[in-house]
Design a protein around this motif. Structure first.
Motif, PDB file in Angstrom:
ATOM      1  N   GLY A 171       0.787  -1.227   0.000  1.00 18.45           N
ATOM      2  CA  GLY A 171       0.000   0.000   0.000  1.00 18.45           C
ATOM      3  C   GLY A 171       0.816   1.272   0.000  1.00 18.45           C
ATOM      4  N   LEU A 172       2.147   1.170  -0.006  1.00 18.89           N
ATOM      5  CA  LEU A 172       2.990   2.360   0.004  1.00 18.89           C
ATOM      6  C   LEU A 172       3.305   2.818  -1.417  1.00 18.89           C
ATOM      7  N   GLY A 173       3.436   4.119  -1.574  1.00 19.57           N
ATOM      8  CA  GLY A 173       3.710   4.682  -2.893  1.00 19.57           C
ATOM      9  C   GLY A 173       2.579   5.589  -3.322  1.00 19.57           C
ATOM     10  N   ALA A 174       2.682   6.093  -4.548  1.00 17.99           N
ATOM     11  CA  ALA A 174       1.646   6.976  -5.079  1.00 17.99           C
ATOM     12  C   ALA A 174       0.317   6.234  -5.193  1.00 17.99           C
ATOM     13  N   VAL A 175      -0.775   6.973  -5.033  1.00 17.38           N
ATOM     14  CA  VAL A 175      -2.110   6.378  -5.086  1.00 17.38           C
ATOM     15  C   VAL A 175      -2.322   5.624  -6.394  1.00 17.38           C
ATOM     16  N   ASP A 176      -1.918   6.243  -7.504  1.00 18.82           N
ATOM     17  CA  ASP A 176      -2.084   5.597  -8.817  1.00 18.82           C
ATOM     18  C   ASP A 176      -1.338   4.268  -8.877  1.00 18.82           C
ATOM     19  N   GLU A 177      -0.137   4.249  -8.296  1.00 15.86           N
ATOM     20  CA  GLU A 177       0.676   3.030  -8.325  1.00 15.86           C
ATOM     21  C   GLU A 177      -0.011   1.911  -7.550  1.00 15.86           C
ATOM     22  N   VAL A 178      -0.541   2.243  -6.387  1.00 13.02           N
ATOM     23  CA  VAL A 178      -1.213   1.226  -5.559  1.00 13.02           C
ATOM     24  C   VAL A 178      -2.451   0.696  -6.273  1.00 13.02           C
ATOM     25  N   THR A 179      -3.225   1.606  -6.874  1.00 10.46           N
ATOM     26  CA  THR A 179      -4.406   1.177  -7.632  1.00 10.46           C
ATOM     27  C   THR A 179      -4.006   0.220  -8.746  1.00 10.46           C
ATOM     28  N   GLY A 180      -2.930   0.559  -9.445  1.00  8.82           N
ATOM     29  CA  GLY A 180      -2.448  -0.292 -10.528  1.00  8.82           C
ATOM     30  C   GLY A 180      -2.049  -1.669 -10.033  1.00  8.82           C
ATOM     31  N   ARG A 181      -1.362  -1.710  -8.885  1.00  6.86           N
ATOM     32  CA  ARG A 181      -0.950  -3.004  -8.318  1.00  6.86           C
ATOM     33  C   ARG A 181      -2.172  -3.873  -8.006  1.00  6.86           C
ATOM     34  N   ILE A 182      -3.203  -3.231  -7.425  1.00  6.51           N
ATOM     35  CA  ILE A 182      -4.403  -3.994  -7.061  1.00  6.51           C
ATOM     36  C   ILE A 182      -5.094  -4.533  -8.306  1.00  6.51           C
ATOM     37  N   LEU A 183      -5.267  -3.676  -9.308  1.00  8.00           N
ATOM     38  CA  LEU A 183      -5.941  -4.105 -10.535  1.00  8.00           C
ATOM     39  C   LEU A 183      -5.157  -5.208 -11.238  1.00  8.00           C
ATOM     40  N   ASP A 184      -3.824  -5.098 -11.238  1.00  8.11           N
ATOM     41  CA  ASP A 184      -2.992  -6.130 -11.861  1.00  8.11           C
ATOM     42  C   ASP A 184      -3.131  -7.459 -11.118  1.00  8.11           C
ATOM     43  N   ALA A 185      -3.121  -7.383  -9.776  1.00 10.73           N
ATOM     44  CA  ALA A 185      -3.227  -8.601  -8.967  1.00 10.73           C
ATOM     45  C   ALA A 185      -4.582  -9.275  -9.163  1.00 10.73           C
ATOM     46  N   LEU A 186      -5.634  -8.470  -9.256  1.00  8.32           N
ATOM     47  CA  LEU A 186      -6.970  -9.029  -9.466  1.00  8.32           C
ATOM     48  C   LEU A 186      -7.100  -9.608 -10.871  1.00  8.32           C
ATOM     49  N   ALA A 187      -6.463  -8.943 -11.844  1.00 11.79           N
ATOM     50  CA  ALA A 187      -6.507  -9.439 -13.225  1.00 11.79           C
ATOM     51  C   ALA A 187      -5.865 -10.816 -13.317  1.00 11.79           C
ATOM     52  N   GLU A 188      -4.819 -11.037 -12.524  1.00 11.35           N
ATOM     53  CA  GLU A 188      -4.156 -12.341 -12.519  1.00 11.35           C
ATOM     54  C   GLU A 188      -5.084 -13.433 -11.994  1.00 11.35           C
ATOM     55  N   ARG A 189      -6.096 -13.028 -11.236  1.00 10.78           N
ATOM     56  CA  ARG A 189      -7.089 -13.983 -10.720  1.00 10.78           C
ATOM     57  C   ARG A 189      -8.297 -14.076 -11.648  1.00 10.78           C
ATOM     58  N   GLY A 190      -8.211 -13.382 -12.796  1.00  5.41           N
ATOM     59  CA  GLY A 190      -9.322 -13.417 -13.738  1.00  5.41           C
ATOM     60  C   GLY A 190     -10.375 -12.372 -13.476  1.00  5.41           C
ATOM     61  N   LEU A 191     -10.063 -11.421 -12.600  1.00  8.99           N
ATOM     62  CA  LEU A 191     -11.027 -10.363 -12.287  1.00  8.99           C
ATOM     63  C   LEU A 191     -10.603  -9.068 -12.972  1.00  8.99           C
ATOM     64  N   SER A 192     -10.756  -9.024 -14.261  1.00  8.97           N
ATOM     65  CA  SER A 192     -10.373  -7.845 -15.035  1.00  8.97           C
ATOM     66  C   SER A 192     -11.549  -6.894 -15.154  1.00  8.97           C
ATOM     67  N   VAL A 193     -11.229  -5.604 -15.222  1.00  7.18           N
ATOM     68  CA  VAL A 193     -12.269  -4.597 -15.383  1.00  7.18           C
ATOM     69  C   VAL A 193     -12.350  -4.235 -16.860  1.00  7.18           C
ATOM     70  N   PRO A 194     -13.471  -3.659 -17.306  1.00  2.00           N
ATOM     71  CA  PRO A 194     -13.561  -3.189 -18.691  1.00  2.00           C
ATOM     72  C   PRO A 194     -12.429  -2.207 -18.960  1.00  2.00           C
ATOM     73  N   VAL A 195     -11.907  -2.202 -20.166  1.00  3.04           N
ATOM     74  CA  VAL A 195     -10.742  -1.371 -20.490  1.00  3.04           C
ATOM     75  C   VAL A 195     -10.953   0.082 -20.122  1.00  3.04           C
ATOM     76  N   ALA A 196     -12.117   0.626 -20.461  1.00  8.49           N
ATOM     77  CA  ALA A 196     -12.376   2.039 -20.192  1.00  8.49           C
ATOM     78  C   ALA A 196     -12.342   2.314 -18.706  1.00  8.49           C
ATOM     79  N   SER A 197     -12.960   1.415 -17.902  1.00  6.08           N
ATOM     80  CA  SER A 197     -12.989   1.605 -16.454  1.00  6.08           C
ATOM     81  C   SER A 197     -11.600   1.484 -15.866  1.00  6.08           C
TER      82      SER A 197
END
Length: 204
Positions: A171-197
């Motif tokens: 959770g440390l670092g810039a807000v955008d970076e943390v959001t990116g880490r979470i989305l990447d980790a969830l995508a690896e589990r097959g939980l991808s968001v629509p591209v625009a979102s």
């Protein structure tokens, strides 16, 4: 349908990330703290019960917390998914959430665990306390809150880890970076968001 649970210590940026994930996955962020404050402010029946415990300096009991969350998850905007923030906090609440989801033939998709260095969190919360004029938020008080969090949350993390649901993110670092880490980790589990979102969440 996406059902997520967000766990993290005070000061780890959980609230900010909850808002971003809510937007990215187009599901409501369900925060027990927000629900409590809403019901108290609007003098609902549940709010009056919550206020009585809060005024007495006591914890809101599991039975009341469970009832409030159950009511919220049955509202129309949560039918197609949700992101839980601040619930469950106890093992009894975990079992009640299991019961609620099973009744709807559902289950959590992932538990996002935001971790952060204790000293960094203390420094962050002290800065916030100074900015908001919270003289009572001393280093000792903050460390106690973090210790209570660890004590109460560890059993929950163990439960969800045994189910293979926990995704751990720094959770440390810039807000955008943390959001990116979470989305990447969830995508690896097959939980991808629509591209625009996803792009909006990362760029905001």
């Amino acid at each position: 349908m996406t059902r997520l649970l967000l766990i993290g210590p005070p000061g780890a940026g959980k609230g900010t990330q909850a808002e971003r994930l809510s937007e990215a996955f187009a599901v409501p962020a369900v925060s027990t703290g927000d629900i409590f404050r809403y019901n108290v402010k609007n003098d609902t029946e549940l709010g009056l019960q919550v206020k009585a415990f809060m005024d007495a300096g006591a914890y809101v009991p599991d039975s009341l917390t469970n009832a409030i969350v159950s009511d919220r998850l049955q509202q129309e905007d949560a039918v197609d998914g949700f992101l839980l923030d601040g619930y469950p906090r106890t093992q009894d609440q975990v079992h009640e959430l299991d019961r609620l989801l099973e009744a709807d033939n559902g289950a959590l998709d992932a538990v996002v665990l935001i971790v952060a260095d204790t000293e960094e969190v203390v420094a962050r919360l002290l800065k916030r306390a100074a900015e908001q004029g919270r003289a009572d938020d001393t280093a000792d008080v903050i460390r106690h809150r973090l210790a209570v969090y660890e004590e109460q949350t560890a059993p929950l993390i163990d439960i969800y880890s045994s189910r293979g649901l926990v995704v751990t993110v720094d959770g440390l670092g810039a807000v955008d970076e943390v959001t990116g880490r979470i989305l990447d980790a969830l995508a690896e589990r097959g939980l991808s968001v629509p591209v625009a979102s996803g792009d909006a969440a990362s760029a905001s």
